[in-house]
Design a protein around this motif. Structure first.
Motif, short mmCIF file in Angstrom:
data_model
loop_
_atom_site.label_atom_id
_atom_site.label_comp_id
_atom_site.label_asym_id
_atom_site.label_seq_id
_atom_site.Cartn_x
_atom_site.Cartn_y
_atom_site.Cartn_z
N LEU A 59 0.31 -6.83 24.91
CA LEU A 59 -0.84 -7.00 24.01
C LEU A 59 -0.85 -5.86 23.00
N GLY A 60 -1.14 -6.24 21.77
CA GLY A 60 -1.22 -5.24 20.71
C GLY A 60 -2.12 -5.76 19.62
N GLY A 61 -1.83 -5.37 18.40
CA GLY A 61 -2.69 -5.79 17.29
C GLY A 61 -3.68 -4.71 16.96
N SER A 66 -11.37 -4.79 20.63
CA SER A 66 -12.57 -5.64 20.70
C SER A 66 -12.22 -7.12 20.57
N ASP A 67 -11.16 -7.44 19.79
CA ASP A 67 -10.75 -8.85 19.65
C ASP A 67 -10.17 -9.40 20.94
N LYS A 68 -9.70 -8.52 21.82
CA LYS A 68 -8.84 -8.98 22.91
C LYS A 68 -9.33 -8.60 24.30
N ILE A 69 -10.56 -8.08 24.40
CA ILE A 69 -11.03 -7.65 25.71
C ILE A 69 -10.99 -8.79 26.73
N GLY A 112 0.35 -1.91 23.18
CA GLY A 112 0.80 -1.16 22.00
C GLY A 112 -0.11 -1.47 20.83
N GLY A 113 0.35 -1.15 19.64
CA GLY A 113 -0.44 -1.45 18.44
C GLY A 113 -1.67 -0.58 18.33
N GLY A 114 -2.53 -0.94 17.39
CA GLY A 114 -3.73 -0.15 17.15
C GLY A 114 -4.61 -0.05 18.39
N MET A 115 -4.64 -1.11 19.19
CA MET A 115 -5.55 -1.09 20.35
C MET A 115 -5.16 -0.02 21.37
N SER A 121 -6.05 7.96 13.58
CA SER A 121 -5.64 6.61 13.97
C SER A 121 -6.84 5.69 14.05
N LEU A 122 -6.56 4.39 13.92
CA LEU A 122 -7.59 3.37 14.16
C LEU A 122 -8.02 3.46 15.62
N VAL A 123 -9.30 3.79 15.86
CA VAL A 123 -9.85 3.85 17.22
C VAL A 123 -11.22 3.20 17.19
N TRP A 173 3.11 -12.77 24.85
CA TRP A 173 2.95 -11.69 23.87
C TRP A 173 1.91 -12.08 22.83
N ASN A 174 0.92 -11.21 22.67
CA ASN A 174 -0.02 -11.35 21.56
C ASN A 174 -0.32 -9.98 20.97
N GLY A 175 -0.06 -9.83 19.69
CA GLY A 175 -0.45 -8.62 18.97
C GLY A 175 0.72 -7.70 18.68
N MET A 216 3.08 -4.44 17.68
CA MET A 216 3.11 -3.09 18.25
C MET A 216 2.76 -2.01 17.23
N GLY A 217 2.71 -2.41 15.95
CA GLY A 217 2.41 -1.44 14.91
C GLY A 217 2.09 -2.17 13.62
N VAL A 218 1.97 -1.39 12.56
CA VAL A 218 1.68 -1.97 11.25
C VAL A 218 3.00 -2.52 10.69
N PHE A 219 3.42 -3.65 11.27
CA PHE A 219 4.79 -4.14 11.01
C PHE A 219 4.96 -4.64 9.58
N GLU A 220 3.84 -4.89 8.89
CA GLU A 220 3.93 -5.35 7.50
C GLU A 220 4.51 -4.26 6.60
N VAL A 221 4.42 -3.00 7.05
CA VAL A 221 4.94 -1.86 6.27
C VAL A 221 6.29 -1.49 6.90
N ASP A 255 -0.49 -13.03 13.43
CA ASP A 255 0.39 -11.95 12.99
C ASP A 255 1.60 -11.80 13.90
N SER A 256 1.42 -12.03 15.19
CA SER A 256 2.55 -11.92 16.11
C SER A 256 3.58 -13.01 15.81
N VAL A 257 3.09 -14.21 15.51
CA VAL A 257 4.00 -15.31 15.18
C VAL A 257 4.74 -14.99 13.87
P1 ADP Z 1 -2.48 -11.42 16.07
O1 ADP Z 1 -2.80 -12.07 14.74
O2 ADP Z 1 -1.06 -11.60 16.45
O3 ADP Z 1 -3.46 -11.82 17.14
P2 ADP Z 1 -3.95 -9.05 15.36
O4 ADP Z 1 -4.58 -9.78 14.23
O5 ADP Z 1 -4.81 -8.67 16.51
O6 ADP Z 1 -2.66 -9.84 15.88
O7 ADP Z 1 -3.33 -7.68 14.85
C1 ADP Z 1 -2.40 -7.64 13.79
C2 ADP Z 1 -2.69 -6.49 12.90
O8 ADP Z 1 -2.75 -5.27 13.63
C3 ADP Z 1 -1.60 -6.30 11.86
O9 ADP Z 1 -2.14 -6.49 10.58
C4 ADP Z 1 -1.13 -4.87 12.06
O10 ADP Z 1 -0.89 -4.18 10.85
C5 ADP Z 1 -2.30 -4.24 12.78
N1 ADP Z 1 -1.91 -3.07 13.55
C6 ADP Z 1 -0.97 -3.00 14.52
N2 ADP Z 1 -0.84 -1.75 14.97
C7 ADP Z 1 -1.70 -0.97 14.26
C8 ADP Z 1 -2.01 0.40 14.23
N3 ADP Z 1 -1.40 1.28 15.04
N4 ADP Z 1 -2.94 0.84 13.34
C9 ADP Z 1 -3.55 -0.04 12.54
N5 ADP Z 1 -3.31 -1.36 12.50
C10 ADP Z 1 -2.39 -1.83 13.35
#
Ligand code: ADP
Ligand code: MG
Length: 402
Positions: free
Chosen positions: A194-196, A200-203, A219-222, A237-239, A316-318, A320-325, A352-354
């Motif tokens: 799980l990431g993204g 709060s979206d994924k609790i 991983g990811g912002g969460m 960081s996003l918290v 897998w959902n979410g 692991m990082g800001v993969f768009e960059v 976003d994962s897809v």
């Molecule tokens: P999904 O659409 O697959 O459910 P989310 O919408 O929950 O995924 O999350 C996708 C977004 O999370 C992406 O736009 C990505 O840039 C962002 N993201 C991932 N990791 C981080 C991070 N460490 N800090 C900020 N944003 C992040």
């Protein structure tokens, strides 16, 4: 119990109302920019045509808010579908009005028509029984193949089933079967990633999966909110401050359940969300003030990939990082590659994962790419989806034990 599908009922010569998800992206001049969702409905539509059914398709498109708005007309979808199936697809000028009824009455076996955008009528989202009845009057059988809206109780996804026999299309059936199998009866080890952006979206998803998986990778912002719950500094960081307590509880719950919960051990941190921003790799305890975590680090990516490749069920959902960059996409792509290389059932869900799986070029090596956004998350939360709950199930044919 398995859903009844179009294959389990007689459709020849019958008028079949099929709820599809043609909510495609449109360019400002009304061109379809991605027809994936139309293609996803083709197996059901082709089957019905081949069986000689009279097919009445319906869908929403965008958010016209209960008013007729030509910008959200389904006409482009009728044209594209016609090209894809090689036959004319007529579109009604209205949703359940005189035009729809007249076109419906003229259908011959194997013909296909499309109603105008369901959300041109405010009664659709209100799940109005009168509107559901008008939809039902256009057909003898109802088929739901719109998994992406199955979490909504609207007239075309739920209400209509009160007035017609209701079965699943192939797309919806596959979603429910594959994800249902993973949640109810997974081959083990069962691992979830799980990431993204936000916890709060994924609790709900974390809570439900904690009761089912052997290992959970976050991983990811969460992950930042979890690192904070462990007492680490997270720079800028996003918290989600208001979710730190909840994250701590989830960590405890994982321990009680004997679930192996992994957080990133190292991270890519950057000074800004910009491809040219300064960035470097740090241990999880060492996020500097003024820097933000933007990806899992290479050690974590390797560790995650190893665990993923050893699992027999992977969800897998979410990202692991800001993969768009680009510089911050490596962790997400490493996970995508590992999921694709995992030997068992693999499921990826979330918009976003897809997108990440496609960008990584591994989509064709994933067992199931879920087409739902919110619907997929609600399914993974273990909630019953209204658009699935109204469908008929097959009689239980499991032989008695012993
Ligand atoms: P999904 O659409 O697959 O459910 P989310 O919408 O929950 O995924 O999350 C996708 C977004 O999370 C992406 O736009 C990505 O840039 C962002 N993201 C991932 N990791 C981080 C991070 N460490 N800090 C900020 N944003 C992040
Ligand atoms: Mg998203």
């Amino acid at each position: 119990m398995p859903l009844k599908t179009v294959r389990d009922v007689d459709v020849t010569g019958r008028r079949v109302l099929v709820r599809v998800d043609f909510n495609v992206p449109l360019s400002p001049d009304g061109e379809i920019t991605d027809d994936t969702r139309i293609r996803a409905a083709l197996p059901t539509i082709r089957y019905l045509v081949d069986q000689g059914a009279r097919v009445v398709l319906c869908s929403h498109l965008g958010r016209p808010k209960g008013k007729v708005d030509p910008r959200y007309s389904l006409k482009p979808c009728a044209v594209r579908l016609g090209q894809l199936i090689g036959r004319e697809v007529r579109i009604a000028e209205d949703v359940t009005g005189p035009s729809a009824r007249a076109l419906g009455a003229r259908l011959r076996n194997g013909d296909v028509m499309l109603l105008e955008n369901l959300r041109f009528d405010p009664r659709e989202e209100a799940n109005d029984p009168g509107f559901a009845r008008e939809l039902a009057d256009l057909a003898d059988l109802y088929v739901n193949d719109a998994f992406g809206t199955a979490h909504r109780a609207h007239a075309s996804t739920a209400g209509v089933a009160a007035y017609l026999p209701a079965v699943a299309g192939f797309l919806l059936q596959k979603e429910v079967d594959v994800m249902g199998k993973a949640l109810a009866n997974p081959d083990r080890p069962f691992l979830a990633i799980l990431g993204g952006a936000k916890v709060s979206d994924k609790i709900g998803v974390i809570e439900n999966l904690l009761g089912k998986v052997d290992r959970l990778l976050i991983g990811g912002g969460m992950a930042n909110t979890f690192l904070r719950a462990l007492g680490h500094g997270t720079g800028k960081s996003l918290v989600e401050e208001d979710k730190v307590d909840q994250a701590r509880k989830l960590l405890e719950k994982a321990k009680e359940r004997g679930v192996d919960l992994w957080l990133p051990e190292d991270l890519v941190v950057a000074t800004a969300l910009d491809p040219n921003a300064e960035h470097r790799i740090v241990k999880k305890e060492e996020i500097p003030d003024g820097w933000m975590a933007v990806d899992i680090g290479p050690d974590t990516a390797r560790r995650f990939a190893g665990a993923i490749r050893q699992s027999m069920t992977v969800v897998w959902n979410g990202p692991m990082g800001v993969f768009e960059v680009e510089p911050f996409s490596r962790g997400t792509f490493a996970v995508a590659e590992a999921v694709a290389g995992s030997p068992g059932l693999t499921i990826v869900g979330g918009g976003d994962s897809v997108a990440a799986v496609h960008a990584a070029g591994v989509a064709d090596r994933i067992t199931h790419i879920s087409t739902g956004g919110g619907a997929t998350l609600e399914f993974l939360e273990g909630r019953e989806l209204p658009g699935v709950a109204v469908l008929e199930t097959k009689p239980d044919v499991t032989p008695p034990a012993g």
